[in-house]
Write a protein that holds these residues in place. Structure first.
Motif, PDB file in Angstrom:
ATOM      1  N   SER A 180       0.829  -1.215   0.000  1.00 20.20           N
ATOM      2  CA  SER A 180       0.000   0.000   0.000  1.00 20.20           C
ATOM      3  C   SER A 180       0.863   1.265   0.000  1.00 20.20           C
ATOM      4  N   ARG A 181       2.024   1.151  -0.524  1.00 22.72           N
ATOM      5  CA  ARG A 181       2.932   2.282  -0.737  1.00 22.72           C
ATOM      6  C   ARG A 181       3.903   1.868  -1.835  1.00 22.72           C
ATOM      7  N   LEU A 182       4.666   2.824  -2.357  1.00 16.62           N
ATOM      8  CA  LEU A 182       5.614   2.533  -3.428  1.00 16.62           C
ATOM      9  C   LEU A 182       7.016   2.385  -2.852  1.00 16.62           C
ATOM     10  N   PHE A 183       7.782   1.469  -3.417  1.00 16.47           N
ATOM     11  CA  PHE A 183       9.191   1.394  -3.065  1.00 16.47           C
ATOM     12  C   PHE A 183       9.886   2.662  -3.547  1.00 16.47           C
ATOM     13  N   GLU A 184      10.967   3.010  -2.881  1.00 17.30           N
ATOM     14  CA  GLU A 184      11.604   4.298  -3.156  1.00 17.30           C
ATOM     15  C   GLU A 184      12.045   4.425  -4.612  1.00 17.30           C
ATOM     16  N   PHE A 185      12.514   3.348  -5.204  1.00 19.16           N
ATOM     17  CA  PHE A 185      12.939   3.403  -6.598  1.00 19.16           C
ATOM     18  C   PHE A 185      11.780   3.798  -7.507  1.00 19.16           C
ATOM     19  N   GLU A 186      10.623   3.170  -7.294  1.00 21.30           N
ATOM     20  CA  GLU A 186       9.450   3.488  -8.113  1.00 21.30           C
ATOM     21  C   GLU A 186       8.931   4.877  -7.799  1.00 21.30           C
ATOM     22  N   ALA A 187       8.943   5.268  -6.519  1.00 22.02           N
ATOM     23  CA  ALA A 187       8.499   6.610  -6.149  1.00 22.02           C
ATOM     24  C   ALA A 187       9.376   7.668  -6.795  1.00 22.02           C
TER      25      ALA A 187
END
Length: 466
Positions: free
Chosen positions: A106-113
């Motif tokens: 329910s959140r994005l990994f930092e790379f994708e963010a």
């Protein structure tokens, strides 16, 4: 007449308008089908009765003027007595908040963010450099296409400003409003977008809003103090950028250029960004041929493109251009080594009906459409090669042809009875039922388009032996 929310399966020009798929600042967004090109698009419906003429004209003017790979693409603007319709590309993966909720944590990994945030920031930088502030950068207005790339949308609250000019009025949803909107009547529109970028970055990395509360006064107090819990899953550089974006005093927030230069985003130039694709200044003769067989004229298409009219002719051309781009990118071009010789020749096979081989030359039939120079095989005169003859026949047996110039092309020749004077319509309008007996639109152009794409792939894949 029913309101836009109540209308179902209406027909506007060449579009079959279907169900509602979303809502904008001042109108709903509906799914639609373009009959000529068999393409699914999104249509934003703006009611003339509910909107002031100034607000409506402002949004139309802005969406016509912007063109960026991470801003939703406009194909056509049309209207009737009650509404204005903005025909845009369809972002099949929905908006950013849905994308975050569907993620495993329910959140994005930092790379994708980081990838998505850089795309959003790139679009905002383009707007700011062109004197436009969005003022409504919320998760619902950040859409994602088939390849999960960002498309910023909804310019209902956007305005044009000059450097240093202050603005006033309502800007976006409550939880996205910066402190100065609660404190002052006038504020800097550029720094409002900067604050909104901070809200989006927090949402992507946590799956939550930074300022939450049961009552409006609680949310407002947290916003005025910029009081939030730091994201646990964000690196130190990411948290540093977030703290700069969510600064109470707008004068201390970084400008959009500084944001793009921040170490968290500056690592890897062009990271996650799509290449810029400006509106066509030169017409593709193959696309023009297909669109002309739908009933439009070359003069009408060229005039619409150069004048950015976004009428039916331009909309059909742009939709066909999208179709060719999607099909061409579906297969990655590769260099394939050919055997020597690449195919049997009359000298090797006495039973072959082909004429004797010549040195790197061949003659094409008179009714063949010659490929532009960039699609032809570069052969050396000192070597000989037997290559397959790639012939692209014109859609109809006519004596028409393209004449290429330095910046554009013109159309010459005589048209057959399909484009006769009796069947001709005013420039820029389809011929409607007159086309049906001669050309099955949904099947005919797709067959030709797929064959064209196949030929283009062959041209990219086949390499003559040196």
């Amino acid at each position: 007449m029913a309101s836009p929310r109540e209308e179902k399966n209406t027909v506007i020009g060449q579009y079959n308008i279907r169900e509602i798929i979303g809502y904008g600042s001042f109108g709903c967004v509906k799914l639609a089908h373009h009959r000529l090109t068999d393409t699914t698009v999104a249509v934003k419906v703006l009611s003339k009765k509910e909107l002031r003429s100034h607000d409506l004209e402002n949004e139309v003017d802005i969406v016509k003027s912007v063109h960026h790979p991470h801003i939703i693409r406009l194909f056509q603007v049309t209207e009737d007595e009650h509404c204005v319709y903005l025909v845009t590309e369809l972002a099949t993966w929905g908006h950013l908040w849905e994308y975050i909720n569907k993620s495993p944590c329910s959140r994005l990994f930092e790379f994708e963010a980081k990838r998505l945030f850089r795309q959003i920031t790139s679009a905002v930088r383009y707007l700011h450099e062109n004197g436009i502030v969005h003022l409504d950068l919320k998760a619902d207005n950040v859409l994602l296409d088939t390849n999960h790339n960002v498309k910023v949308s909804d310019f209902g609250l956007s305005i044009r400003v000059t450097p240093g000019q202050l603005v006033k009025g309502v800007c976006g949803a409550l939880i996205f409003r910066p402190p100065e909107v609660f404190l002052y009547n006038m504020f800097d529109g550029y720094k409002v977008d900067t604050w909104d970028l901070g809200i989006l970055l927090y949402m992507m990395t946590t799956g939550k809003f930074p300022f939450e509360g049961n009552k409006m006064i609680q949310i407002e107090n947290k916003i005025l103090e910029a009081r939030y819990t730091g994201p646990l899953y964000l690196s130190a550089m990411g948290r540093d950028l977030l703290s700069k974006l969510l600064t109470v005093h707008f004068n201390q927030r970084p400008a959009i250029k500084k944001i793009m230069q921040h170490p968290w985003l500056a690592l890897g130039v062009g990271f996650g960004l799509l290449p810029d694709e400006p509106l066509p200044s030169k017409l593709d003769p193959i696309i023009v041929t297909v669109v002309c067989d739908m009933g439009y004229s070359v003069v009408g298409i060229e005039k619409a493109i150069q004048g950015r009219e976004f009428n039916e002719a331009m909309g059909t051309y742009l939709l066909m251009q999208e179709h060719f781009k999607e099909n061409a990118s579906s297969v990655e071009p590769k260099t394939m080594p050919l055997p020597n010789p690449p195919c049997p020749t009359p000298e090797d096979n006495p039973t072959s009906p082909l004429p004797a081989r010549k040195n790197a030359t061949f003659s094409a039939p008179s009714n063949a459409f010659s490929l532009p120079s960039e699609f032809q095989f570069p052969l050396k005169r000192t070597r000989s090669a037997s290559l397959p003859v790639l012939l692209l026949y014109t859609l109809q047996s006519s004596s028409s042809s393209f004449i290429w110039g330095p910046d554009s092309f013109s159309w010459s020749g005589t048209l057959d009875s399909f484009h006769s004077v009796e069947n001709a319509l005013p420039s820029g309008h389809p011929q409607g039922e007159a086309i049906a007996p001669r050309w099955n639109i949904r099947q005919g152009w797709r067959r030709v388009a797929n064959r064209i794409v196949s030929i283009r792939r062959i041209c990219c894949c086949v390499k003559a032996p040196e």
